[in-house]
Motif scaffolding. Sequence first.
Motif, mmCIF file in Angstrom:
data_model
loop_
_atom_site.group_PDB
_atom_site.id
_atom_site.type_symbol
_atom_site.label_atom_id
_atom_site.label_comp_id
_atom_site.label_asym_id
_atom_site.label_seq_id
_atom_site.Cartn_x
_atom_site.Cartn_y
_atom_site.Cartn_z
ATOM 1 N N LYS A 25 -21.159 -8.046 -35.979
ATOM 2 C CA LYS A 25 -19.877 -8.567 -35.486
ATOM 3 C C LYS A 25 -19.622 -8.145 -34.038
ATOM 4 O O LYS A 25 -19.255 -8.970 -33.196
ATOM 5 N N ASN A 26 -19.826 -6.876 -33.731
ATOM 6 C CA ASN A 26 -19.607 -6.407 -32.359
ATOM 7 C C ASN A 26 -20.598 -7.032 -31.384
ATOM 8 O O ASN A 26 -20.248 -7.366 -30.259
ATOM 9 N N LEU A 36 -17.750 -15.823 -35.920
ATOM 10 C CA LEU A 36 -16.756 -14.743 -35.822
ATOM 11 C C LEU A 36 -15.561 -15.016 -36.725
ATOM 12 O O LEU A 36 -15.048 -14.102 -37.370
ATOM 13 N N PHE A 42 -20.425 -13.362 -26.901
ATOM 14 C CA PHE A 42 -19.435 -14.394 -26.581
ATOM 15 C C PHE A 42 -18.794 -14.118 -25.225
ATOM 16 O O PHE A 42 -18.634 -15.030 -24.411
ATOM 17 N N ILE A 43 -18.451 -12.875 -24.959
ATOM 18 C CA ILE A 43 -17.873 -12.498 -23.662
ATOM 19 C C ILE A 43 -18.884 -12.759 -22.544
ATOM 20 O O ILE A 43 -18.526 -13.273 -21.479
ATOM 21 N N ILE A 90 -19.432 -10.509 -30.557
ATOM 22 C CA ILE A 90 -18.293 -10.485 -29.627
ATOM 23 C C ILE A 90 -18.789 -10.243 -28.202
ATOM 24 O O ILE A 90 -18.349 -10.914 -27.259
ATOM 25 N N GLU A 104 -20.724 -19.280 -32.020
ATOM 26 C CA GLU A 104 -20.330 -17.874 -32.129
ATOM 27 C C GLU A 104 -18.895 -17.742 -32.616
ATOM 28 O O GLU A 104 -18.582 -16.870 -33.429
ATOM 29 N N ILE A 105 -18.008 -18.618 -32.142
ATOM 30 C CA ILE A 105 -16.618 -18.583 -32.603
ATOM 31 C C ILE A 105 -16.542 -18.895 -34.086
ATOM 32 O O ILE A 105 -15.795 -18.247 -34.831
#
Length: 75
Positions: free
Chosen positions: A28-29, A68, A35-36, A32, A64-65
């Motif tokens: 999960k991290n 997530l 994605f950034i 994220i 990715e969204i």
Amino acid sequence: MSRISVLRYLGNFFLIVGYQVMLWGDFKNGLIIKFIGGLLTVPFAIKLKLWDVLFLCIFFGITEISKLTQLFLVS
């Protein structure tokens, strides 16, 4: 060095770090962080009119969204 170049370098760094975190750490991290990183590379692609790179950033960003969203709803 221009601000957009700095964003591109940071974005690429985040993409690499996020991928490694996904593989060897917390999925999960890592997602994220990736994605950034993808978001940070978008201004560079727009400025240089690299539409294929922009399309890939958008495509991977959407996937990715969705992942997530699935991970956060299950947790």
